[in-house]
Design a protein around this motif. Structure first.
Motif, PDB file in Angstrom:
ATOM      1  N   THR A 103     -20.076  60.398  37.344  1.00  0.00           N
ATOM      2  CA  THR A 103     -20.275  61.319  38.478  1.00  0.00           C
ATOM      3  C   THR A 103     -19.017  62.176  38.607  1.00  0.00           C
ATOM      4  OG1 THR A 103     -19.252  59.976  40.230  1.00  0.00           O
ATOM      5  CG2 THR A 103     -21.552  59.495  39.695  1.00  0.00           C
ATOM      6  N   HIS A 104     -19.137  63.308  39.253  1.00  0.00           N
ATOM      7  CA  HIS A 104     -18.000  64.233  39.309  1.00  0.00           C
ATOM      8  C   HIS A 104     -17.873  64.886  40.667  1.00  0.00           C
ATOM      9  CE1 HIS A 104     -17.270  64.039  35.017  1.00  0.00           C
ATOM     10  NE2 HIS A 104     -18.583  64.000  34.893  1.00  0.00           N
ATOM     11  N   ASP A 105     -16.624  65.143  41.061  1.00  0.00           N
ATOM     12  CA  ASP A 105     -16.385  65.979  42.237  1.00  0.00           C
ATOM     13  C   ASP A 105     -16.389  67.421  41.766  1.00  0.00           C
ATOM     14  OD1 ASP A 105     -15.810  63.802  44.030  1.00  0.00           O
ATOM     15  OD2 ASP A 105     -13.933  63.557  42.925  1.00  0.00           O
ATOM     16  N   LEU A 106     -16.863  68.294  42.614  1.00  0.00           N
ATOM     17  CA  LEU A 106     -16.784  69.733  42.304  1.00  0.00           C
ATOM     18  C   LEU A 106     -15.772  70.342  43.245  1.00  0.00           C
ATOM     19  CD1 LEU A 106     -20.505  70.775  41.944  1.00  0.00           C
ATOM     20  CD2 LEU A 106     -18.757  70.841  40.183  1.00  0.00           C
ATOM     21  N   LEU A 107     -14.629  70.737  42.720  1.00  0.00           N
ATOM     22  CA  LEU A 107     -13.576  71.297  43.562  1.00  0.00           C
ATOM     23  C   LEU A 107     -13.896  72.764  43.872  1.00  0.00           C
ATOM     24  CD1 LEU A 107     -10.548  69.552  41.855  1.00  0.00           C
ATOM     25  CD2 LEU A 107     -11.864  68.832  43.844  1.00  0.00           C
ATOM     26  N   ARG A 166     -24.305  60.569  34.972  1.00  0.00           N
ATOM     27  CA  ARG A 166     -25.187  59.663  35.721  1.00  0.00           C
ATOM     28  C   ARG A 166     -25.694  60.330  36.988  1.00  0.00           C
ATOM     29  NH1 ARG A 166     -22.163  53.944  34.288  1.00  0.00           N
ATOM     30  NH2 ARG A 166     -23.118  53.841  32.230  1.00  0.00           N
ATOM     31  N   GLN A 167     -24.879  61.197  37.575  1.00  0.00           N
ATOM     32  CA  GLN A 167     -25.408  62.116  38.586  1.00  0.00           C
ATOM     33  C   GLN A 167     -25.230  63.514  38.015  1.00  0.00           C
ATOM     34  OE1 GLN A 167     -24.292  61.919  42.790  1.00  0.00           O
ATOM     35  NE2 GLN A 167     -24.554  64.119  42.966  1.00  0.00           N
ATOM     36  N   PHE A 168     -26.318  64.217  37.871  1.00  0.00           N
ATOM     37  CA  PHE A 168     -26.247  65.589  37.375  1.00  0.00           C
ATOM     38  C   PHE A 168     -27.157  66.430  38.272  1.00  0.00           C
ATOM     39  CE2 PHE A 168     -30.438  65.583  35.339  1.00  0.00           C
ATOM     40  CZ  PHE A 168     -30.668  64.218  35.233  1.00  0.00           C
ATOM     41  N   HIS A 169     -27.135  67.730  38.051  1.00  0.00           N
ATOM     42  CA  HIS A 169     -27.870  68.612  38.973  1.00  0.00           C
ATOM     43  C   HIS A 169     -28.849  69.486  38.210  1.00  0.00           C
ATOM     44  CE1 HIS A 169     -24.305  67.258  41.051  1.00  0.00           C
ATOM     45  NE2 HIS A 169     -24.946  67.489  42.182  1.00  0.00           N
ATOM     46  N   GLN A 170     -30.022  69.595  38.760  1.00  0.00           N
ATOM     47  CA  GLN A 170     -31.045  70.437  38.123  1.00  0.00           C
ATOM     48  C   GLN A 170     -31.462  71.577  39.043  1.00  0.00           C
ATOM     49  OE1 GLN A 170     -34.433  67.969  37.118  1.00  0.00           O
ATOM     50  NE2 GLN A 170     -33.599  67.441  35.112  1.00  0.00           N
TER      51      GLN A 170
END
Ligand code: HAM
Length: 441
Positions: A33-37, A146-150
């Motif tokens: 998973t990632h933070d979006l700064l 594992r968390q991505f965006h569509q």
């Protein structure tokens, strides 16, 4: 995969002990998973705005669904034998033993909502889009999270191949808007419930005759989902796959005609494509047309930015009336990678006006002034860290503020404020009301 909440970890400690014990522990984001700064979210907002704008031109409206659903929805839609359902869903039970899953994709939820809210009652074509996070427990690697965006699109209520071509043309317009280049469109037909079973049987027989030559995953798939063998990336399997019969040779007359008309419409729209007879996709609901848009900027395996296709039986499988469906989803993370480094065209966060103050009284005046100017649509900024006036002006420079205005006792009594244009040092003295006019001009 089952996730259980370890209440023991928290219940074992009093609140004070809990804080004391863990004070030094740094908690990081979960793997995959990632933070979006903020510097990243600007591009994401641009992408989302381009989707909303371009999809709107074709009559699409947004649908938002919950991020978790009953597990059965995904098992029934995506297919119980698929990797997504077998291995990749984040599934959990509530206190009553009901099982839920974080959504691994959006189509199933859109179709569920379509049926639940009776959208089919008006009999027309429904053009819907969605934007949001999806969750799959895959091994994280470049382009796979594992968390991505569509950003997804679903059109329900028509089986016209021209509509499929229109959806793809819409994607082209969207990519053109974002100046994305180098994507290749791959298309295929995976047949229908009439012609596919015989092809799958043929595949299974061929796979079983040379079973020992295939990798272990293909051997397993020969039993559970033979079509997916065509998608195997193991080098040793490649020459074997080349020798397998293609589905194109086994399409029924109607599927063949549908696929040919679809390609004609793509030609008509001047959309370039390549037929890839091995394009099978990892979800079971597809019939007839499937497609992907791939980029070699993503590497050899996770190279699809967009995936989609037709799913005519899905509404019925989920208990609705016979309704045709077609759609796609694009992965925002992968699109961002393909777009690469580019100058930030988004709205700047630099203030329009920096308000400097000398003492407590002028600080209070600036607070009120800033509030008034924001009401006028001006990005006003003031310091909250007790800087000297000199340091405040240095900050104004660093932030790239377009104007500055220093407020002191004199300005407060006279009601006239010195407004300095930073670009060329031009100074005007204006009333409180005139500030916004000057800044806007
Ligand atoms: P999908 O091919 O599973 O299709 O996913 C679509 C896109 O989501 C992929 O092409 C990729 O860009 C992105 N994606 C998928 N998994 C990951 C991941 N683990 N990490 C990063 N990105 C990922 C579907 O989801 C279908 N619901 C598409 C569809 C809509 N078909 C008809 N309507």
């Amino acid at each position: 995969m089952e996730i259980y909440w370890e209440t023991r970890i928290i219940r074992g400690f009093s609140d004070l002990e809990y804080r004391g014990n863990f004070r030094t522990m740094k908690i990081k984001s979960v793997r995959g998973t990632h933070d979006l700064l903020p510097e990243a979210t600007q591009l994401w907002q641009e992408i989302e705005a381009a989707a909303r704008h371009n999809f709107g031109l074709y009559g699409y409206a947004e649908l938002r669904t919950p991020i978790f659903e009953e597990t059965e929805l995904f098992a029934r839609s995506i297919g119980a034998a698929t990797d997504i359902v077998q291995k990749e869903m984040y599934t959990f039970a509530d206190s009553k033993g009901k099982t839920f899953s974080l959504r691994p994709e959006g189509t199933a939820s859109v179709v569920r909502a379509f049926i639940e809210h009776g959208l089919h009652h008006d009999g027309g074509i429904h053009r819907l889009y969605y934007i949001g996070p999806m969750f799959r427990h895959e091994r994280p690697q470049k382009g796979r999270y594992r968390q991505f965006h569509q950003i997804g699109v679903e059109v329900l209520g028509s089986d016209h191949p021209a509509l499929e071509a229109e959806v793809i043309e819409m994607l082209h317009r969207f990519f053109e808007h974002l100046e994305v280049e180098g994507l290749e469109l791959l298309v295929n037909s995976v047949g229908c419930t009439n012609c596919r079973p015989a092809y799958i049987q043929l595949l299974r027989e061929q796979l079983n005759t040379q079973a020992s030559d295939w990798c272990s995953q293909c051997r397993q798939r020969a039993e559970t989902n033979p079509l997916r063998v065509l998608d195997c990336k193991t080098p040793d399997c490649q020459p074997l796959i080349e020798k397998l019969p293609t589905i194109e040779e086994h399409l029924c007359e109607e599927c063949r005609r549908h696929f040919s008309r679809f390609r004609n419409y793509l030609d008509l729209q001047q959309v370039p494509y390549r037929v890839d007879p091995r394009l099978v996709r990892g979800l079971d609901y597809y019939v007839r047309t499937t497609f992907e848009m791939v980029s070699d900027r993503l590497g050899p395996t996770q190279n699809a930015v967009v995936g989609g296709g037709r799913y005519d039986g899905l509404v019925e499988i989920l208990g609705g009336p016979a309704t045709r469906g077609f759609g796609f989803a694009l992965g925002i993370e992968r699109l961002v990678t393909v777009m690469g480094e580019r100058p930030n065209k988004s709205q700047s966060v630099a203030p329009d006006l920096f308000l400097g103050f000398l003492d407590d009284a002028s600080f209070e005046e600036c607070i009120q002034l800033a509030s008034h100017l924001r009401g006028e649509g001006i990005h006003a900024y003031l310091d909250f860290q007790g800087r000297s006036l000199k340091a405040q002006m240095r900050l104004a420079n660093r932030l790239g503020s377009r104007f500055t205005c220093v407020v002191g006792e004199e300005e407060m009594t006279s009601g006239r404020f010195p407004l300095k244009r930073m670009e060329d040092g031009h100074l005007v003295t204006v009333t409180r009301e005139e500030i916004s006019v000057q800044v806007k001009s």
